[in-house]
Design an enzyme around this catalytic site. Structure first.
Site, mmCIF file in Angstrom:
data_model
loop_
_atom_site.group_PDB
_atom_site.id
_atom_site.type_symbol
_atom_site.label_atom_id
_atom_site.label_comp_id
_atom_site.label_asym_id
_atom_site.label_seq_id
_atom_site.Cartn_x
_atom_site.Cartn_y
_atom_site.Cartn_z
ATOM 1 N N TRP A 48 -19.384 -15.889 -36.551
ATOM 2 C CA TRP A 48 -18.821 -16.313 -37.793
ATOM 3 C C TRP A 48 -17.375 -16.182 -37.754
ATOM 4 C CZ3 TRP A 48 -21.784 -13.337 -42.180
ATOM 5 C CH2 TRP A 48 -23.168 -13.640 -42.028
ATOM 6 N N ASP A 49 -16.548 -16.069 -36.665
ATOM 7 C CA ASP A 49 -15.240 -15.792 -36.591
ATOM 8 C C ASP A 49 -14.744 -14.831 -37.502
ATOM 9 O OD1 ASP A 49 -15.264 -17.812 -34.403
ATOM 10 O OD2 ASP A 49 -15.149 -19.632 -36.213
#
Lengths: 106, 560
Positions: A48-49
């Site tokens: 999800w960064d």
């Protein structure tokens, strides 16, 4: 887009069973490649960064590759962790640099 | 005070000396010996140099004393099978009883003295001397045994195989020593041993003739006088050249060599040829983190701290350190004893505190501690045994979460510097300078007293650190984000760091950070590591000047 491991810089936290990036990843996506003793992302599309691993890596060996919606290559977003302070550097695809300094609440 | 007994491994002269002295000091000692008797190689010697007294005399004193000490336990026929760090200050030592074929058992050790000694170099490997094939070619250690009253010939100088009297004896020095194909080093003791043996051969029988084949006679210190005494008193024949072969085909043994002084070929016929062999270290199970030198010895941190090994609480004594004679072995054992007692009794130590709220149990401190002083305790947090910590702070430098700090060190200092810079008091370029307290800081102290340096140094803010390896990269990040123009690390030259890898740790960490800064479009030249010795204040000055010039050209920090 997943974290990229700089194999030159990663030292596998010196053979630690659960290196910091592995411990901190909320999606449990990072692991230690037993052969190379380097960090590796087991499922790149699930990332999800959140960039927790980038911030915690003591060697500065991890970099998030930005998704194209945020910036085309070679745009980058790189955190630098001090004590009281944390700084974020945004580099746009045409090389424009912006820096944001914040107080660190840790 | 460390719990657990002090284990002395090896019952030779060094181990006996160490065990006896520690025992006299009231320390609980376990003395291990692989063989079924104490005394080691010394017990097989005929005479000591330079007095030509029997080794038994000193040995009996030690053995009697150990016998009377209830706090010294002797385990014969026992060998060490392994050593592991157990908890702060405590090692688990695995022992194997050689008489019973049982699995190793473990005991706890508060400290270990490795007096494991050395073996003689296997003379059979020097094929041209025919050791093992030619009767009459023996080693100097075998000559010692031969001459002892308890020896195979009852102490008479006769041929060990034929029993005929021996009248002509050749000594070959450097047998396998100082030779790239065998032992590249000089064992240091063999020259004096040969001189001693020549002296007592001549004393025992008047009509003996002795020859020495040698490269150089190495008799440092007062041994030189002993060399002169033997040379003048007994006139042995010195041939400067290593024999090319020993021929046992005819009567006696024919030794041929090129005399490098006269340039002539020399040939002699002998009843006995004595090979003065060097020493190789005894085998010992690997102990994690304990560094050996290239030959397998434990010389310590020479020259300043020869007893200091890379694992606190472990010392080497005697020939485990390097080949040495009895005198040096005793001296080495006593210095190990002194360090052992200091560790047991010291009170004032500086060691890092662990902030358990931040710690993530990553164990980097344990891996990087150069002395093995840091272990993860039962609760998973690092624990440091104060007596083992040498205060280098390498753990503090490596901790990814900055949760290990030596007293007076830490992020607070950097925040103060940043506040100073932010208040606008510091003229640019503002440089944060970390100085190793061993070398660079004294050099800095001399530098700041110089008037001509003041102008250049006005933007420099120094922080003394115990080792350059104790600088945490988060400190540097904090300083850079806070607006400092550059950070300089003045440590020791690689290879000269007292703590082994301090300068190398700093270099690796700095290289990593520089790479990250490069990606962040910040000039990596804003960081620099330099090696400064204590007398290098001029070079420190020129390095600071050069760095300030670089920073002036780069302009103010991009974070400003």
């Amino acid at each position: 887009m997943p974290p990229k491991v700089d194999l030159q810089k990663c030292d596998g936290c010196k053979g630690e069973k659960e290196p910091l990036c592995v411990a901190i990843c909320p999606g449990d996506l990072l692991m230690l490649n037993e052969e190379t003793v380097k960090a590796a992302c087991r499922s790149t599309r699930d990332c999800w960064d959140c960039m927790s691993c980038i911030k915690v890596c003591p060697q500065g060996a991890l970099e998030t590759k930005l998704p194209y919606q945020l910036g085309y290559h070679p745009a980058r977003l790189i955190p630098l962790m001090g004590g009281k302070r944390v700084s974020w550097t945004c580099v746009s695809q045409d090389g424009k640099v912006e820096r944001f300094n914040y107080k660190n609440r840790n | 005070m460390a719990k657990g007994k002090t284990i002395v491994v090896g019952g030779g002269i060094a181990g006996l000396t160490a065990a006896e002295r520690l025992g006299q000091a009231g320390v609980e000692v376990v003395l291990l010996e692989k063989a079924d008797r104490l005394g080691g190689r010394v017990a097989n010697l005929h005479r000591y140099y330079p007095r030509l007294c029997p080794p038994r005399c000193g040995l009996e004193v030690l053995l009697n004393s150990i016998d009377n000490l209830s706090n010294v336990e002797v385990l014969l026929s026992t060998e060490i099978a392994g050593v592991q760090k157990k908890s702060p200050g405590i090692y688990t030592v695995f022992l194997r009883d050689l008489k019973r074929e049982a699995d190793p058992y473990e005991i706890e050790a508060g400290g270990l003295i490795l007096a494991t000694g050395a073996e003689l170099y296997n003379a059979a490997k020097i094929s041209e001397y025919g050791y093992g094939n030619l009767p009459g070619v023996i080693t100097s250690m075998e000559l010692e045994s031969l001459l002892r009253p308890e020896g195979p010939t009852g102490g008479r100088l006769v041929h060990p195989v034929t029993g005929k009297p021996v009248r002509r004896v050749a000594f070959i020095q450097c047998a396998g020593s100082r030779d790239k194909n065998h032992l590249s080093y000089c064992s240091g003791y063999c020259c004096t041993v040969t001189l001693k043996q020549i002296e007592y051969l001549h004393r025992e029988c008047k009509d003996v003739s002795t020859w020495i084949f040698y490269r150089d006679i190495r008799t440092p210190g007062s041994k030189e006088e002993y060399y002169r005494h033997v040379r003048e008193e007994y006139s042995p024949v010195f041939v400067r050249g290593m024999p090319s072969s020993i021929d046992g085909a005819g009567e006696g043994l024919t030794v041929r060599a090129d005399d490098t002084l006269s340039g002539k070929k020399v040939e002699g016929n002998f009843d006995l040829v004595v090979l003065a062999t060097g020493m190789v270290p005894s085998e010992l199970p690997d102990i994690e983190g304990l560094e050996k030198d290239g030959h397998g010895f434990f010389p310590g941190h020479i020259p300043c701290a020869p007893t200091e090994l890379r694992r606190s609480g472990i010392w080497a004594a005697g020939c485990a350190q390097q080949p040495m004679d009895v005198e040096d072995s005793v001296r080495s054992a006593l210095s190990a004893v002194a360090q052992c007692l200091v560790r047991l009794q010291q009170e004032n130590t500086v060691y890092p505190e662990v902030n358990k709220k931040k710690c993530d149990h990553c164990g980097r401190c344990v891996k990087e501690c150069p002395y093995g002083a840091c272990v993860l305790g039962p609760d998973g947090y690092p624990e440091i045994y104060p007596g083992d910590c040498r205060g280098c702070g390498v753990c503090q430098g490596g901790c990814p979460l900055s949760c290990l700090n030596l007293p007076g060190q830490g992020m607070k200092k950097i925040e103060d510097v940043v506040d100073k810079v932010l208040s606008g008091d510091v003229p640019g370029p503002a440089v944060l300078l970390f100085l190793c307290s061993n070398d660079a800081y004294p050099a800095w102290n001399r530098l700041v007293r110089k008037d001509e340096a003041k102008e250049v140094l006005k933007g420099v803010m120094p922080i003394s650190v115990p080792c350059i390896g104790s600088v945490n990269m988060a400190w540097i990040n904090e300083a850079l984000i806070g607006g400092l123009d550059g950070v300089m690390l003045a440590g020791c030259h690689p290879g000269q760091c007292h703590h082994g890898g301090g300068a190398n740790h700093a270099d690796t960490r700095l290289q990593n950070l520089k790479e990250t800064l490069g990606r962040m479009m910040i000039e990596p030249e804003r960081l620099c590591l330099t090696g400064i010795t204590i007398d290098d204040s001029d070079r420190l000055f020129s390095e600071i000047k050069r760095f300030s010039d670089v920073l002036a050209k780069l302009g103010p920090s991009p974070f400003k």
